[in-house]
Motif scaffolding. Structure first.
Motif, PDB file in Angstrom:
ATOM      1  N   ARG A  43       0.825  -1.212   0.000  1.00 50.87           N
ATOM      2  CA  ARG A  43       0.000   0.000   0.000  1.00 50.87           C
ATOM      3  C   ARG A  43       0.859   1.260   0.000  1.00 50.87           C
ATOM      4  O   ARG A  43       0.472   2.283  -0.587  1.00 50.87           O
ATOM      5  CB  ARG A  43      -0.918   0.008   1.215  1.00 50.87           C
ATOM      6  N   ALA A  44       2.019   1.189   0.640  1.00 51.62           N
ATOM      7  CA  ALA A  44       2.905   2.353   0.701  1.00 51.62           C
ATOM      8  C   ALA A  44       3.703   2.537  -0.587  1.00 51.62           C
ATOM      9  O   ALA A  44       4.434   3.521  -0.720  1.00 51.62           O
ATOM     10  CB  ALA A  44       3.854   2.217   1.887  1.00 51.62           C
ATOM     11  N   GLY A  45       3.580   1.593  -1.524  1.00 53.52           N
ATOM     12  CA  GLY A  45       4.318   1.691  -2.772  1.00 53.52           C
ATOM     13  C   GLY A  45       5.759   1.243  -2.668  1.00 53.52           C
ATOM     14  O   GLY A  45       6.550   1.469  -3.586  1.00 53.52           O
ATOM     15  N   GLU A  46       6.120   0.593  -1.559  1.00 53.07           N
ATOM     16  CA  GLU A  46       7.499   0.137  -1.372  1.00 53.07           C
ATOM     17  C   GLU A  46       7.779  -1.180  -2.085  1.00 53.07           C
ATOM     18  O   GLU A  46       8.937  -1.529  -2.319  1.00 53.07           O
ATOM     19  CB  GLU A  46       7.802   0.016   0.124  1.00 53.07           C
ATOM     20  N   ILE A  47       6.733  -1.945  -2.396  1.00 53.27           N
ATOM     21  CA  ILE A  47       6.859  -3.109  -3.255  1.00 53.27           C
ATOM     22  C   ILE A  47       5.783  -2.997  -4.328  1.00 53.27           C
ATOM     23  O   ILE A  47       4.764  -2.327  -4.148  1.00 53.27           O
ATOM     24  CB  ILE A  47       6.728  -4.449  -2.496  1.00 53.27           C
ATOM     25  N   ASP A  48       6.023  -3.656  -5.468  1.00 55.98           N
ATOM     26  CA  ASP A  48       5.102  -3.548  -6.600  1.00 55.98           C
ATOM     27  C   ASP A  48       4.025  -4.621  -6.584  1.00 55.98           C
ATOM     28  O   ASP A  48       2.932  -4.408  -7.107  1.00 55.98           O
ATOM     29  CB  ASP A  48       5.897  -3.644  -7.910  1.00 55.98           C
ATOM     30  N   LEU A  49       4.329  -5.763  -6.034  1.00 50.77           N
ATOM     31  CA  LEU A  49       3.345  -6.824  -5.929  1.00 50.77           C
ATOM     32  C   LEU A  49       3.758  -7.786  -4.828  1.00 50.77           C
ATOM     33  O   LEU A  49       4.915  -7.792  -4.397  1.00 50.77           O
ATOM     34  CB  LEU A  49       3.172  -7.581  -7.236  1.00 50.77           C
ATOM     35  N   MET A  50       2.785  -8.577  -4.374  1.00 47.33           N
ATOM     36  CA  MET A  50       3.013  -9.541  -3.309  1.00 47.33           C
ATOM     37  C   MET A  50       2.551 -10.908  -3.798  1.00 47.33           C
ATOM     38  O   MET A  50       1.500 -11.024  -4.431  1.00 47.33           O
ATOM     39  CB  MET A  50       2.225  -9.144  -2.062  1.00 47.33           C
ATOM     40  N   ILE A  51       3.326 -11.947  -3.498  1.00 50.03           N
ATOM     41  CA  ILE A  51       2.974 -13.298  -3.896  1.00 50.03           C
ATOM     42  C   ILE A  51       2.788 -14.123  -2.634  1.00 50.03           C
ATOM     43  O   ILE A  51       3.713 -14.272  -1.831  1.00 50.03           O
ATOM     44  CB  ILE A  51       4.060 -13.926  -4.784  1.00 50.03           C
ATOM     45  N   GLY A  52       1.589 -14.650  -2.443  1.00 51.38           N
ATOM     46  CA  GLY A  52       1.320 -15.443  -1.250  1.00 51.38           C
ATOM     47  C   GLY A  52      -0.163 -15.635  -1.053  1.00 51.38           C
ATOM     48  O   GLY A  52      -0.948 -15.582  -2.011  1.00 51.38           O
ATOM     49  N   PHE A  88      -6.409  -9.208  -6.449  1.00 55.04           N
ATOM     50  CA  PHE A  88      -5.823 -10.532  -6.214  1.00 55.04           C
ATOM     51  C   PHE A  88      -6.032 -11.397  -7.449  1.00 55.04           C
ATOM     52  O   PHE A  88      -7.136 -11.486  -7.975  1.00 55.04           O
ATOM     53  CB  PHE A  88      -6.468 -11.200  -5.004  1.00 55.04           C
ATOM     54  N   GLU A  89      -4.962 -12.057  -7.900  1.00 56.67           N
ATOM     55  CA  GLU A  89      -5.016 -12.936  -9.060  1.00 56.67           C
ATOM     56  C   GLU A  89      -4.655 -14.343  -8.606  1.00 56.67           C
ATOM     57  O   GLU A  89      -3.527 -14.605  -8.181  1.00 56.67           O
ATOM     58  CB  GLU A  89      -4.050 -12.434 -10.133  1.00 56.67           C
ATOM     59  N   TYR A  90      -5.604 -15.250  -8.694  1.00 54.20           N
ATOM     60  CA  TYR A  90      -5.461 -16.605  -8.157  1.00 54.20           C
ATOM     61  C   TYR A  90      -4.405 -17.408  -8.913  1.00 54.20           C
ATOM     62  O   TYR A  90      -4.325 -17.361 -10.147  1.00 54.20           O
ATOM     63  CB  TYR A  90      -6.805 -17.317  -8.227  1.00 54.20           C
ATOM     64  N   LEU A  91      -3.591 -18.181  -8.158  1.00 59.38           N
ATOM     65  CA  LEU A  91      -2.625 -19.097  -8.759  1.00 59.38           C
ATOM     66  C   LEU A  91      -2.949 -20.558  -8.430  1.00 59.38           C
ATOM     67  O   LEU A  91      -3.099 -21.381  -9.316  1.00 59.38           O
ATOM     68  CB  LEU A  91      -1.208 -18.770  -8.272  1.00 59.38           C
ATOM     69  N   TYR A  92      -3.063 -20.908  -7.136  1.00 63.37           N
ATOM     70  CA  TYR A  92      -3.319 -22.294  -6.759  1.00 63.37           C
ATOM     71  C   TYR A  92      -3.749 -22.356  -5.291  1.00 63.37           C
ATOM     72  O   TYR A  92      -3.715 -21.347  -4.582  1.00 63.37           O
ATOM     73  CB  TYR A  92      -2.083 -23.167  -6.976  1.00 63.37           C
ATOM     74  N   GLY A 119      -1.836 -16.503  -4.514  1.00 67.89           N
ATOM     75  CA  GLY A 119      -1.852 -15.762  -5.767  1.00 67.89           C
ATOM     76  C   GLY A 119      -1.025 -14.500  -5.708  1.00 67.89           C
ATOM     77  O   GLY A 119      -0.161 -14.332  -4.844  1.00 67.89           O
ATOM     78  N   ILE A 120      -1.320 -13.597  -6.641  1.00 72.02           N
ATOM     79  CA  ILE A 120      -0.586 -12.342  -6.793  1.00 72.02           C
ATOM     80  C   ILE A 120      -1.482 -11.202  -6.348  1.00 72.02           C
ATOM     81  O   ILE A 120      -2.610 -11.061  -6.826  1.00 72.02           O
ATOM     82  CB  ILE A 120      -0.194 -12.125  -8.270  1.00 72.02           C
ATOM     83  N   THR A 121      -1.001 -10.392  -5.438  1.00 66.89           N
ATOM     84  CA  THR A 121      -1.731  -9.211  -4.990  1.00 66.89           C
ATOM     85  C   THR A 121      -0.961  -7.969  -5.426  1.00 66.89           C
ATOM     86  O   THR A 121       0.242  -7.871  -5.196  1.00 66.89           O
ATOM     87  CB  THR A 121      -1.900  -9.195  -3.464  1.00 66.89           C
ATOM     88  N   ALA A 122      -1.666  -7.046  -6.076  1.00 69.88           N
ATOM     89  CA  ALA A 122      -1.029  -5.820  -6.554  1.00 69.88           C
ATOM     90  C   ALA A 122      -2.031  -4.683  -6.477  1.00 69.88           C
ATOM     91  O   ALA A 122      -3.241  -4.905  -6.354  1.00 69.88           O
ATOM     92  CB  ALA A 122      -0.528  -5.980  -7.988  1.00 69.88           C
ATOM     93  N   ARG A 123      -1.528  -3.470  -6.518  1.00 67.09           N
ATOM     94  CA  ARG A 123      -2.415  -2.320  -6.649  1.00 67.09           C
ATOM     95  C   ARG A 123      -3.063  -2.366  -8.028  1.00 67.09           C
ATOM     96  O   ARG A 123      -2.527  -2.940  -8.968  1.00 67.09           O
ATOM     97  CB  ARG A 123      -1.631  -1.019  -6.465  1.00 67.09           C
ATOM     98  N   HIS A 124      -4.231  -1.749  -8.167  1.00 67.42           N
ATOM     99  CA  HIS A 124      -4.957  -1.803  -9.435  1.00 67.42           C
ATOM    100  C   HIS A 124      -4.124  -1.258 -10.588  1.00 67.42           C
ATOM    101  O   HIS A 124      -4.258  -1.696 -11.731  1.00 67.42           O
ATOM    102  CB  HIS A 124      -6.276  -1.040  -9.331  1.00 67.42           C
TER     103      HIS A 124
END
Length: 302
Positions: A141-150, A163-167, A274-279
């Protein structure tokens, strides 16, 4: 050349936007065009390549098999084009992306994906941060990372994020391979032995506490709290402790026989990874390329 006459970069960029954002409305908004105009661009692309690339389900559009194959090659083509522009000293995309990785994928899925990404885009630096869910959500949210995987974030954390589902990943209860309770039911072992729980910032902590409540151990006081394999492994090897942790963290140790996994007869001890990112994140082609490699890696495993 078999590239159709009339195929332009805008067709490919529009296709990738719809594929990554999962809908025409979101993609049109991201590209600052009207939805009818974007729909026509996608229809023109499908006509030019001679194949349907999406399955339409109501308002959603989902990549079909042809679309997934085309997406992979489209990303590679854009990567080569960007590399060519950089070689001429022209303007190019950011040469660094920051990724937050939860422990469940840090030692399993992500390392090979990172290697594949580095080979495909050697000019792009990937900065990787690991940590519990709450820590990485705050950094995202602070923009310190571009995306999160988990693990999929809680509903309260999702506004402004995608959120983009992986498994699916299960939660395991593990102990050293020669643990004296290895042949006993999990509930009996939990009543007899000290327990390591995921820390309170971990997304799986709530699920574990629900499980403990179901088997009559609500309020159990843990000996330690951690999601770190580096810390928990020696604790398990030197004691009779049991550890609740995502399967992805300990899959290699269990498969190799170093740890024993108890059977947990519960249907809710699983969750989406999955992958979580800002819109706005997927407008960065580097992030879109990394997301594509993650999906390819999951598909290859399946």
């Amino acid at each position: 050349m078999i590239i159709p006459n009339g195929l332009k970069l805008r067709h490919v960029e529009a296709f990738l936007a719809v594929a990554d954002l999962g809908g025409l409305t979101a993609a049109a908004r991201a590209r600052h065009v009207s939805q009818p105009a974007l729909s026509k661009t996608i229809a023109d692309l499908e006509s030019l390549v001679g194949a349907k690339l999406f399955d339409r389900t109501g308002r959603r559009v989902v990549l079909n098999a042809e679309g997934r194959a085309f997406r992979r090659h489209a990303l590679q083509a854009l990567s080569s084009l960007e590399a060519g522009i950089r070689s001429l000293g022209g303007a190019g995309p950011d040469d660094r992306i920051a990724v937050g990785v939860l422990p469940t994928v840090a030692g399993s899925l992500f390392p090979q994906v990172a290697i594949d990404f580095a080979r495909a885009r050697p000019d792009v630096q990937v900065a990787v941060t690991t940590g519990p869910n709450r820590y990485l959500i705050d950094r995202l949210r602070a923009g310190e990372i571009d995306l999160m995987i988990g693990r999929m974030p809680a509903a309260d954390d999702m506004p402004g994020l995608r959120f983009e589902y992986l498994y699916e990943d299960r939660i395991d209860l593990v102990a050293r391979a020669d643990h004296p309770m290895a042949g006993h039911p999990a509930a009996q072992a939990l009543r007899a032995c000290p327990v390591i729980l995921p820390d309170r910032g971990a997304i799986i902590r709530e699920t574990v506490e629900k499980y403990l409540g179901v088997i009559g151990l609500a309020g159990l006081r843990p000996a330690f709290e951690t999601v770190s394999l580096a810390f928990a492994r020696p604790l398990l090897q030197r004691s009779d402790m049991l550890w609740f942790i995502s399967r992805g963290v300990v899959a290699h140790e269990v498969a190799a026989g170093g740890l024993h996994a108890f059977a947990l007869d519960s249907g809710f001890m699983t969750g989406a990874v999955g992958i979580t990112a800002r819109h706005s994140g997927y407008q960065n082609p580097q992030i879109a390329a990394l997301a594509g490699l993650l999906h390819d890696a999951v598909a290859a495993r399946a």
